[in-house]
Design a protein around this motif. Structure first.
Motif, PDB file in Angstrom:
ATOM      1  N   LEU A 153      70.148  47.932  74.031  1.00  0.00           N
ATOM      2  CA  LEU A 153      70.172  49.339  74.435  1.00  0.00           C
ATOM      3  C   LEU A 153      69.454  49.536  75.762  1.00  0.00           C
ATOM      4  CD1 LEU A 153      69.492  51.109  71.013  1.00  0.00           C
ATOM      5  CD2 LEU A 153      71.667  50.921  72.227  1.00  0.00           C
ATOM      6  N   GLU A 154      68.392  48.759  75.999  1.00  0.00           N
ATOM      7  CA  GLU A 154      67.672  48.886  77.266  1.00  0.00           C
ATOM      8  C   GLU A 154      68.566  48.544  78.450  1.00  0.00           C
ATOM      9  OE1 GLU A 154      64.509  48.244  74.132  1.00  0.00           O
ATOM     10  OE2 GLU A 154      66.515  47.485  74.536  1.00  0.00           O
ATOM     11  N   ALA A 155      69.420  47.525  78.290  1.00  0.00           N
ATOM     12  CA  ALA A 155      70.351  47.163  79.354  1.00  0.00           C
ATOM     13  C   ALA A 155      71.372  48.272  79.578  1.00  0.00           C
ATOM     14  CB  ALA A 155      71.054  45.852  79.018  1.00  0.00           C
ATOM     15  N   GLN A 156      71.814  48.884  78.500  1.00  0.00           N
ATOM     16  CA  GLN A 156      72.751  49.995  78.617  1.00  0.00           C
ATOM     17  C   GLN A 156      72.107  51.183  79.326  1.00  0.00           C
ATOM     18  OE1 GLN A 156      74.967  50.765  74.885  1.00  0.00           O
ATOM     19  NE2 GLN A 156      73.916  48.954  74.104  1.00  0.00           N
ATOM     20  N   VAL A 157      70.851  51.450  79.007  1.00  0.00           N
ATOM     21  CA  VAL A 157      70.128  52.536  79.670  1.00  0.00           C
ATOM     22  C   VAL A 157      70.004  52.246  81.164  1.00  0.00           C
ATOM     23  CG1 VAL A 157      67.852  53.627  79.915  1.00  0.00           C
ATOM     24  CG2 VAL A 157      68.869  53.351  77.650  1.00  0.00           C
ATOM     25  N   ALA A 158      69.683  51.007  81.522  1.00  0.00           N
ATOM     26  CA  ALA A 158      69.560  50.654  82.938  1.00  0.00           C
ATOM     27  C   ALA A 158      70.867  50.897  83.669  1.00  0.00           C
ATOM     28  CB  ALA A 158      69.133  49.190  83.073  1.00  0.00           C
ATOM     29  N   ALA A 159      71.984  50.583  83.019  1.00  0.00           N
ATOM     30  CA  ALA A 159      73.282  50.746  83.665  1.00  0.00           C
ATOM     31  C   ALA A 159      73.635  52.213  83.868  1.00  0.00           C
ATOM     32  CB  ALA A 159      74.363  50.045  82.839  1.00  0.00           C
ATOM     33  N   VAL A 160      73.397  53.037  82.867  1.00  0.00           N
ATOM     34  CA  VAL A 160      73.746  54.453  83.014  1.00  0.00           C
ATOM     35  C   VAL A 160      72.767  55.148  83.961  1.00  0.00           C
ATOM     36  CG1 VAL A 160      72.435  55.495  81.103  1.00  0.00           C
ATOM     37  CG2 VAL A 160      74.705  56.391  81.689  1.00  0.00           C
ATOM     38  N   ALA A 161      71.509  54.676  84.018  1.00  0.00           N
ATOM     39  CA  ALA A 161      70.555  55.214  84.996  1.00  0.00           C
ATOM     40  C   ALA A 161      71.010  54.907  86.416  1.00  0.00           C
ATOM     41  CB  ALA A 161      69.162  54.641  84.744  1.00  0.00           C
ATOM     42  N   ASP A 162      71.596  53.742  86.609  1.00  0.00           N
ATOM     43  CA  ASP A 162      72.169  53.375  87.906  1.00  0.00           C
ATOM     44  C   ASP A 162      73.272  54.361  88.280  1.00  0.00           C
ATOM     45  OD1 ASP A 162      72.815  51.887  90.195  1.00  0.00           O
ATOM     46  OD2 ASP A 162      74.149  50.554  89.087  1.00  0.00           O
ATOM     47  N   ASP A 163      74.154  54.668  87.326  1.00  0.00           N
ATOM     48  CA  ASP A 163      75.228  55.635  87.577  1.00  0.00           C
ATOM     49  C   ASP A 163      74.673  56.985  88.017  1.00  0.00           C
ATOM     50  OD1 ASP A 163      76.841  53.640  86.615  1.00  0.00           O
ATOM     51  OD2 ASP A 163      77.253  54.605  84.691  1.00  0.00           O
ATOM     52  N   ILE A 164      73.713  57.475  87.248  1.00  0.00           N
ATOM     53  CA  ILE A 164      73.164  58.801  87.524  1.00  0.00           C
ATOM     54  C   ILE A 164      72.507  58.835  88.897  1.00  0.00           C
ATOM     55  CG2 ILE A 164      71.381  60.452  86.807  1.00  0.00           C
ATOM     56  CD1 ILE A 164      71.919  59.565  83.909  1.00  0.00           C
ATOM     57  N   ALA A 165      71.752  57.797  89.219  1.00  0.00           N
ATOM     58  CA  ALA A 165      71.043  57.769  90.500  1.00  0.00           C
ATOM     59  C   ALA A 165      72.013  57.757  91.669  1.00  0.00           C
ATOM     60  CB  ALA A 165      70.114  56.554  90.562  1.00  0.00           C
ATOM     61  N   TYR A 166      72.993  56.841  91.663  1.00  0.00           N
ATOM     62  CA  TYR A 166      73.801  56.749  92.875  1.00  0.00           C
ATOM     63  C   TYR A 166      74.833  57.865  92.971  1.00  0.00           C
ATOM     64  CZ  TYR A 166      77.590  54.010  90.536  1.00  0.00           C
ATOM     65  OH  TYR A 166      78.599  53.552  89.731  1.00  0.00           O
ATOM     66  N   ASP A 167      75.331  58.365  91.847  1.00  0.00           N
ATOM     67  CA  ASP A 167      76.259  59.497  91.949  1.00  0.00           C
ATOM     68  C   ASP A 167      75.587  60.690  92.637  1.00  0.00           C
ATOM     69  OD1 ASP A 167      78.607  58.489  90.993  1.00  0.00           O
ATOM     70  OD2 ASP A 167      78.371  59.242  88.951  1.00  0.00           O
ATOM     71  N   ASN A 168      74.358  60.974  92.244  1.00  0.00           N
ATOM     72  CA  ASN A 168      73.679  62.152  92.793  1.00  0.00           C
ATOM     73  C   ASN A 168      73.063  61.900  94.156  1.00  0.00           C
ATOM     74  OD1 ASN A 168      73.731  64.413  90.674  1.00  0.00           O
ATOM     75  ND2 ASN A 168      73.286  62.593  89.474  1.00  0.00           N
ATOM     76  N   HIS A 169      72.516  60.722  94.363  1.00  0.00           N
ATOM     77  CA  HIS A 169      71.894  60.463  95.659  1.00  0.00           C
ATOM     78  C   HIS A 169      72.929  60.217  96.747  1.00  0.00           C
ATOM     79  CE1 HIS A 169      68.191  59.257  93.124  1.00  0.00           C
ATOM     80  NE2 HIS A 169      68.215  60.538  93.371  1.00  0.00           N
ATOM     81  N   ASP A 170      74.111  59.744  96.360  1.00  0.00           N
ATOM     82  CA  ASP A 170      75.179  59.645  97.351  1.00  0.00           C
ATOM     83  C   ASP A 170      75.639  61.035  97.786  1.00  0.00           C
ATOM     84  OD1 ASP A 170      75.046  56.927  97.318  1.00  0.00           O
ATOM     85  OD2 ASP A 170      76.878  56.606  96.168  1.00  0.00           O
ATOM     86  N   ILE A 171      75.598  61.998  96.880  1.00  0.00           N
ATOM     87  CA  ILE A 171      75.880  63.387  97.269  1.00  0.00           C
ATOM     88  C   ILE A 171      74.836  63.857  98.272  1.00  0.00           C
ATOM     89  CG2 ILE A 171      75.816  65.778  96.456  1.00  0.00           C
ATOM     90  CD1 ILE A 171      77.140  64.906  93.927  1.00  0.00           C
ATOM     91  N   ASP A 172      73.569  63.614  97.957  1.00  0.00           N
ATOM     92  CA  ASP A 172      72.480  64.043  98.836  1.00  0.00           C
ATOM     93  C   ASP A 172      72.630  63.434 100.228  1.00  0.00           C
ATOM     94  OD1 ASP A 172      70.120  65.257  99.602  1.00  0.00           O
ATOM     95  OD2 ASP A 172      68.830  63.733  98.704  1.00  0.00           O
ATOM     96  N   ASP A 173      72.836  62.116 100.283  1.00  0.00           N
ATOM     97  CA  ASP A 173      72.992  61.452 101.573  1.00  0.00           C
ATOM     98  C   ASP A 173      74.296  61.850 102.249  1.00  0.00           C
ATOM     99  OD1 ASP A 173      70.590  60.165 101.259  1.00  0.00           O
ATOM    100  OD2 ASP A 173      71.440  58.237 100.663  1.00  0.00           O
ATOM    101  N   GLY A 174      75.352  62.020 101.459  1.00  0.00           N
ATOM    102  CA  GLY A 174      76.644  62.390 102.024  1.00  0.00           C
ATOM    103  C   GLY A 174      76.639  63.766 102.656  1.00  0.00           C
ATOM    104  N   LEU A 175      75.988  64.718 102.022  1.00  0.00           N
ATOM    105  CA  LEU A 175      75.871  66.057 102.598  1.00  0.00           C
ATOM    106  C   LEU A 175      75.037  66.024 103.875  1.00  0.00           C
ATOM    107  CD1 LEU A 175      75.282  68.136  99.336  1.00  0.00           C
ATOM    108  CD2 LEU A 175      77.283  68.291 100.829  1.00  0.00           C
ATOM    109  N   ARG A 176      73.946  65.277 103.844  1.00  0.00           N
ATOM    110  CA  ARG A 176      73.069  65.210 105.010  1.00  0.00           C
ATOM    111  C   ARG A 176      73.791  64.583 106.206  1.00  0.00           C
ATOM    112  NH1 ARG A 176      69.192  63.009 102.672  1.00  0.00           N
ATOM    113  NH2 ARG A 176      67.940  64.866 102.323  1.00  0.00           N
ATOM    114  N   ALA A 177      74.637  63.592 105.936  1.00  0.00           N
ATOM    115  CA  ALA A 177      75.307  62.877 107.019  1.00  0.00           C
ATOM    116  C   ALA A 177      76.605  63.543 107.469  1.00  0.00           C
ATOM    117  CB  ALA A 177      75.604  61.449 106.579  1.00  0.00           C
ATOM    118  N   GLY A 178      77.073  64.531 106.709  1.00  0.00           N
ATOM    119  CA  GLY A 178      78.319  65.182 107.071  1.00  0.00           C
ATOM    120  C   GLY A 178      79.552  64.506 106.505  1.00  0.00           C
TER     121      GLY A 178
END
Length: 326
Positions: A153-178
């Motif tokens: 389960l810990e490995a599964q949590v790490a994987a879904v945490a990866d999804d959550i982080a990059y989906d949202n932070h790519d939005i943040d960086d994408g908006l900032r960069a245009g």
């Protein structure tokens, strides 16, 4: 294990590797190092709420990108083509190869000598591996990782945490960069709902603060969704053996339906979310801006060996308890 990863050269080298921009200008954009730190924070929150082993989860989160080359996924594809006559290149296999062979700071043994659970979780965090890359197959022969079973389960949590982080932070960086416009994001209902709430609560706030509030809210919303979905999937299960025998997805997020990866492999499945599709379509010159989201993983608990003595035990469902993201 977590400390050995943090103090390794391979972890520090993530500072100059990116997954969104090839060569970001300025220090406001994510690198794989800052991304790994953010994944570890999200993963630890989820693990704590579910009563899992937080240190194991954090170690997996911090190490999950170590095998990536520079230049994002384009760099991996270029290496794979260049090494086609030698078996190709796979970043996940390279992660294990780095930690078990190449990163060797100790006089007494090869590699970082990480526990079996960390190595097994890194090898299978996207699900069972039925056709391992040559590098992973070689390591599995020397130190069997039960590649065809489901990860902890810990490995599964790490994987879904990866999804959550990059989906949202790519939005943040994408908006900032245009790369992205807010109007594009608002075509997705779940983001539009969050944006209306931000405007209702903070109607006079500057637009840049509203956008950052949107990203924060999305992370909190997704984390709480994972907790609710996972608790529902593990209801009535109070030990790892019961979870292992269930044969169904446990650490999950409603936005992440399973599908095969880009190589058509069922065991190492990835997902395509509406958000990832939108970000991909926003890529310049035909190159994707972000990679596809990882799938929710089916759960299993292998027999524990080595230094680590086992996962905390029962899933402690705390009805109605969520996470406030701040």
């Amino acid at each position: 294990d977590r400390d050995r990863i943090v103090h390794s050269i391979a972890f520090r080298r993530l500072r100059s590797k990116t997954q969104f921009f090839v060569a970001p200008e300025g220090d406001h954009y994510r690198t794989r190092l800052t991304h790994s730190l953010e994944v570890a924070q999200i993963g630890r929150v989820i693990a704590r709420a579910l009563g899992l082993d937080e240190d194991l989860t954090e170690a997996l989160c911090r190490a999950h990108d170590i095998g990536h080359p520079p230049f994002g996924h384009a760099g991996e594809e270029a290496l794979d083509r260049a090494l086609v006559d030698h078996g190709g290149f796979d970043h996940n296999a390279q992660t294990l190869r780095t930690l078990m062979r190449l990163e060797s700071p100790y006089c007494t043994h090869e590699g970082l000598n990480l526990s079996w659970e960390v190595l097994e979780g890194l090898a299978k965090h996207n699900g069972p591996v039925h056709a391992p890359h040559w590098a992973l197959a070689e390591l599995d022969t020397a130190f069997p990782l039960e590649l065809e079973g489901w990860p902890t389960l810990e490995a599964q949590v790490a994987a879904v945490a990866d999804d959550i982080a990059y989906d949202n932070h790519d939005i943040d960086d994408g908006l900032r960069a245009g790369f992205l416009e807010l109007d594009d994001l608002l075509t997705l209902d779940f983001i539009a709902d969050q944006w209306r709430e931000v405007e209702r609560r903070f109607p006079n706030a500057p637009r840049d603060r509203q956008l950052r509030e949107l990203v924060r809210g999305q992370i909190g919303w997704m984390v709480n969704d994972v907790l609710a979905q996972t608790r529902a999937a593990t209801g009535g299960m109070d030990d790892p053996a019961a979870i292992a025998g269930a044969g169904s997805v446990h650490v999950r997020q409603a936005l992440l339906p399973p599908r095969t990866d880009r190589h058509g492999r069922q065991g190492q499945c990835r997902n395509r979310t509406p958000l990832a599709d939108l970000l991909r379509r926003s890529g310049k010159n035909g190159n994707p801006v972000v990679r596809e989201s990882a799938c929710a993983r089916a759960a299993s608990q292998p027999a524990h060996r080595g230094l680590y003595r086992g996962h905390v035990g029962p899933i402690r469902a705390r009805a109605g308890e969520g996470v406030s993201w701040g």
